[in-house]
Write a protein that holds these residues in place. Structure first.
Motif, PDB file in Angstrom:
ATOM      1  N   VAL A 225      -1.958  35.791   5.130  1.00  0.00           N
ATOM      2  CA  VAL A 225      -3.200  36.415   4.963  1.00  0.00           C
ATOM      3  C   VAL A 225      -3.362  37.335   3.642  1.00  0.00           C
ATOM      4  CG1 VAL A 225      -4.628  38.166   6.231  1.00  0.00           C
ATOM      5  CG2 VAL A 225      -3.041  36.891   7.662  1.00  0.00           C
ATOM      6  N   TYR A 226      -4.457  36.912   3.219  1.00  0.00           N
ATOM      7  CA  TYR A 226      -4.734  37.198   1.678  1.00  0.00           C
ATOM      8  C   TYR A 226      -5.655  38.647   1.814  1.00  0.00           C
ATOM      9  CZ  TYR A 226      -1.845  33.471   0.501  1.00  0.00           C
ATOM     10  OH  TYR A 226      -0.727  32.239   0.550  1.00  0.00           O
ATOM     11  N   ASP A 227      -5.685  39.418   0.901  1.00  0.00           N
ATOM     12  CA  ASP A 227      -6.913  40.354   0.642  1.00  0.00           C
ATOM     13  C   ASP A 227      -7.678  39.910  -0.512  1.00  0.00           C
ATOM     14  OD1 ASP A 227      -5.567  40.950  -1.587  1.00  0.00           O
ATOM     15  OD2 ASP A 227      -4.876  43.022  -1.207  1.00  0.00           O
ATOM     16  N   THR A 228      -8.853  40.484  -0.756  1.00  0.00           N
ATOM     17  CA  THR A 228      -9.404  40.207  -1.723  1.00  0.00           C
ATOM     18  C   THR A 228      -8.965  40.279  -3.137  1.00  0.00           C
ATOM     19  OG1 THR A 228     -10.730  42.211  -1.927  1.00  0.00           O
ATOM     20  CG2 THR A 228     -11.835  40.682  -0.210  1.00  0.00           C
ATOM     21  N   LYS A 229      -7.746  40.590  -3.369  1.00  0.00           N
ATOM     22  CA  LYS A 229      -7.510  40.471  -4.725  1.00  0.00           C
ATOM     23  C   LYS A 229      -6.222  39.531  -4.750  1.00  0.00           C
ATOM     24  CE  LYS A 229      -8.020  45.485  -5.467  1.00  0.00           C
ATOM     25  NZ  LYS A 229      -7.365  46.779  -5.742  1.00  0.00           N
ATOM     26  N   LYS A 230      -6.367  38.709  -3.543  1.00  0.00           N
ATOM     27  CA  LYS A 230      -5.473  37.371  -3.431  1.00  0.00           C
ATOM     28  C   LYS A 230      -3.947  37.874  -3.377  1.00  0.00           C
ATOM     29  CE  LYS A 230      -8.256  34.668  -6.471  1.00  0.00           C
ATOM     30  NZ  LYS A 230      -8.309  33.627  -7.746  1.00  0.00           N
ATOM     31  N   LYS A 231      -3.686  39.110  -2.660  1.00  0.00           N
ATOM     32  CA  LYS A 231      -2.552  39.454  -2.378  1.00  0.00           C
ATOM     33  C   LYS A 231      -2.235  39.172  -1.014  1.00  0.00           C
ATOM     34  CE  LYS A 231       0.339  44.120  -2.162  1.00  0.00           C
ATOM     35  NZ  LYS A 231       0.179  45.301  -2.292  1.00  0.00           N
ATOM     36  N   VAL A 232      -0.900  38.669  -0.843  1.00  0.00           N
ATOM     37  CA  VAL A 232      -0.523  38.571   0.640  1.00  0.00           C
ATOM     38  C   VAL A 232      -0.139  39.784   1.264  1.00  0.00           C
ATOM     39  CG1 VAL A 232       1.325  37.351   1.936  1.00  0.00           C
ATOM     40  CG2 VAL A 232       0.677  36.190  -0.025  1.00  0.00           C
ATOM     41  N   ILE A 233      -0.784  40.085   2.494  1.00  0.00           N
ATOM     42  CA  ILE A 233      -0.679  41.258   3.248  1.00  0.00           C
ATOM     43  C   ILE A 233      -0.036  41.006   4.487  1.00  0.00           C
ATOM     44  CG2 ILE A 233      -2.593  42.425   2.065  1.00  0.00           C
ATOM     45  CD1 ILE A 233      -4.194  41.682   4.695  1.00  0.00           C
ATOM     46  N   GLU A 234      -0.123  39.772   5.118  1.00  0.00           N
ATOM     47  CA  GLU A 234       0.928  39.307   6.235  1.00  0.00           C
ATOM     48  C   GLU A 234       1.099  37.985   6.239  1.00  0.00           C
ATOM     49  OE1 GLU A 234       1.380  41.415   8.733  1.00  0.00           O
ATOM     50  OE2 GLU A 234       0.120  43.154   8.195  1.00  0.00           O
ATOM     51  N   GLN A 235       2.303  37.738   6.594  1.00  0.00           N
ATOM     52  CA  GLN A 235       2.969  36.360   6.809  1.00  0.00           C
ATOM     53  C   GLN A 235       3.902  36.103   7.866  1.00  0.00           C
ATOM     54  OE1 GLN A 235       4.740  35.492   2.919  1.00  0.00           O
ATOM     55  NE2 GLN A 235       6.030  37.203   2.874  1.00  0.00           N
TER      56      GLN A 235
ATOM     57  N   ALA B 116     -13.118  45.624  13.040  1.00  0.00           N
ATOM     58  CA  ALA B 116     -14.371  45.534  12.612  1.00  0.00           C
ATOM     59  C   ALA B 116     -14.435  44.720  11.440  1.00  0.00           C
ATOM     60  CB  ALA B 116     -15.245  46.655  12.549  1.00  0.00           C
ATOM     61  N   GLN B 117     -13.395  44.196  10.656  1.00  0.00           N
ATOM     62  CA  GLN B 117     -13.323  43.433   9.786  1.00  0.00           C
ATOM     63  C   GLN B 117     -13.281  41.878   9.695  1.00  0.00           C
ATOM     64  OE1 GLN B 117      -9.833  45.335   7.631  1.00  0.00           O
ATOM     65  NE2 GLN B 117     -11.220  46.341   6.347  1.00  0.00           N
ATOM     66  N   ASN B 118     -13.683  41.165   9.020  1.00  0.00           N
ATOM     67  CA  ASN B 118     -13.706  39.863   8.949  1.00  0.00           C
ATOM     68  C   ASN B 118     -12.855  39.166   8.201  1.00  0.00           C
ATOM     69  OD1 ASN B 118     -16.294  39.961  10.976  1.00  0.00           O
ATOM     70  ND2 ASN B 118     -17.381  40.474   9.006  1.00  0.00           N
ATOM     71  N   ALA B 119     -12.649  37.939   8.743  1.00  0.00           N
ATOM     72  CA  ALA B 119     -11.459  37.048   8.090  1.00  0.00           C
ATOM     73  C   ALA B 119     -12.063  35.596   7.998  1.00  0.00           C
ATOM     74  CB  ALA B 119     -10.247  37.128   8.410  1.00  0.00           C
TER      75      ALA B 119
ATOM     76  N   TYR C 163     -10.484  39.436   4.447  1.00  0.00           N
ATOM     77  CA  TYR C 163      -9.324  38.629   4.390  1.00  0.00           C
ATOM     78  C   TYR C 163      -9.417  37.333   4.379  1.00  0.00           C
ATOM     79  CZ  TYR C 163      -7.867  43.349   5.290  1.00  0.00           C
ATOM     80  OH  TYR C 163      -7.723  44.614   5.098  1.00  0.00           O
ATOM     81  N   TYR C 164      -8.545  36.546   3.982  1.00  0.00           N
ATOM     82  CA  TYR C 164      -8.573  35.048   3.957  1.00  0.00           C
ATOM     83  C   TYR C 164      -7.196  34.649   4.377  1.00  0.00           C
ATOM     84  CZ  TYR C 164     -12.646  35.687   1.042  1.00  0.00           C
ATOM     85  OH  TYR C 164     -13.906  35.975   0.780  1.00  0.00           O
ATOM     86  N   ILE C 165      -7.133  33.350   5.254  1.00  0.00           N
ATOM     87  CA  ILE C 165      -5.898  33.001   5.899  1.00  0.00           C
ATOM     88  C   ILE C 165      -5.735  31.594   5.801  1.00  0.00           C
ATOM     89  CG2 ILE C 165      -4.949  32.814   8.219  1.00  0.00           C
ATOM     90  CD1 ILE C 165      -6.908  35.047   9.318  1.00  0.00           C
ATOM     91  N   ALA C 166      -4.552  31.208   5.562  1.00  0.00           N
ATOM     92  CA  ALA C 166      -4.069  29.862   5.521  1.00  0.00           C
ATOM     93  C   ALA C 166      -2.949  29.754   6.557  1.00  0.00           C
ATOM     94  CB  ALA C 166      -3.315  29.776   4.322  1.00  0.00           C
ATOM     95  N   LEU C 167      -3.100  28.460   7.088  1.00  0.00           N
ATOM     96  CA  LEU C 167      -2.127  28.248   8.249  1.00  0.00           C
ATOM     97  C   LEU C 167      -1.717  26.654   7.781  1.00  0.00           C
ATOM     98  CD1 LEU C 167      -1.309  28.923  11.047  1.00  0.00           C
ATOM     99  CD2 LEU C 167      -3.326  27.838  11.931  1.00  0.00           C
ATOM    100  N   GLU C 168      -0.471  26.621   8.180  1.00  0.00           N
ATOM    101  CA  GLU C 168       0.111  25.382   7.935  1.00  0.00           C
ATOM    102  C   GLU C 168       0.930  24.965   9.084  1.00  0.00           C
ATOM    103  OE1 GLU C 168       2.579  24.996   4.667  1.00  0.00           O
ATOM    104  OE2 GLU C 168       0.887  26.063   3.172  1.00  0.00           O
TER     105      GLU C 168
END
Length: 226
Positions: A160-170, A9-12, A117-122
């Motif tokens: 994948v980054y959390d709201t503290k800009k920490k990478v939690i998944e890669q 139920a969380q958004n990204a 969460y915030y996601i960057a894709l390359e």
């Protein structure tokens, strides 16, 4: 990788999506004037007139489709309720719509849109020029239509980054991870991975259908990463 229940139920937000394919390896499209005549332009560093061509690119709709596919894959991979796509404000980037993919910085994305969460894709296809030494000199001299051979490397990754800009998944992919799938897709063309780790494909250029298919291959492999 975190369990899906952790993200339930969380958004990204897909805030950055780099999709790089060298213009040198893309199809050239002849440009015409309003009267239906071929357009010409001055050649760089000379007064010679040459045909005016542009690199074939994806349409805005095709860019949107790839982004939606990516968002849907990430949503299912991590169990998010929603993955929003943060398109750039300066969309419709002329004839090179690969630049229409999301392209914000993490800092700006967090200010513009709230999410957990915030996601960057390359996805990068990098041109790899031949080495002009040793056996490569003989190769260049003896192989016909050398201008129709593409040499490139491939890489893809997500963060994948959390709201503290920490990478939690890669996760990341290399050429070795997609080589077999590329070989199947380009079954009608000569190809190999040489001893410099370059994918050598005897094909004049990537069409936009090739670009979309390479994305689908990449998405499937990224979804399978653990």
């Amino acid at each position: 990788m975190a369990f899906m229940s952790d993200f339930f139920a969380q958004n990204a937000v897909l805030y950055s999506f780099e999709f790089e394919v060298p213009e040198k390896y893309r199809k050239k499209i002849q440009l015409y004037d309003n009267g239906g005549n071929k357009k010409y332009k001055k050649e760089l560093y000379s007064d010679k007139m040459i045909l005016d061509k542009s690199v074939e690119t994806l349409s805005k709709k095709e860019v949107n489709t790839i982004c939606r596919m990516a968002a849907e894959m990430l949503k299912h991979k991590f169990g998010y309720a929603q993955v929003k796509i943060m398109y750039p404000l300066n969309g419709n980037a002329g004839f090179n719509r690969l630049k229409d993919f999301p392209s914000l910085s993490l800092k700006k994305a967090m200010k513009k849109l709230s999410a957990e969460y915030y996601i960057a894709l390359e996805i990068h296809i990098k041109e790899k020029e031949p080495f002009i030494q040793g056996t490569d000199v003989l190769e260049i001299l003896n192989v016909p239509d050398i201008e129709k051979r593409m040499l490139f490397d491939f890489s893809a990754k997500y963060g994948v980054y959390d709201t503290k800009k920490k990478v939690i998944e890669q996760g990341q992919l290399s050429l070795a991870d997609v080589k077999d799938a590329l070989n199947i897709y380009f079954a009608d063309y000569n190809k190999e991975v040489d001893n410099q780790g370059r994918y050598k494909l005897w094909k004049p250029y990537f069409t936009k259908e090739d670009i979309k298919s390479i994305y689908k291959i990449t998405e499937k492999k990224l979804a399978e990463l653990e």
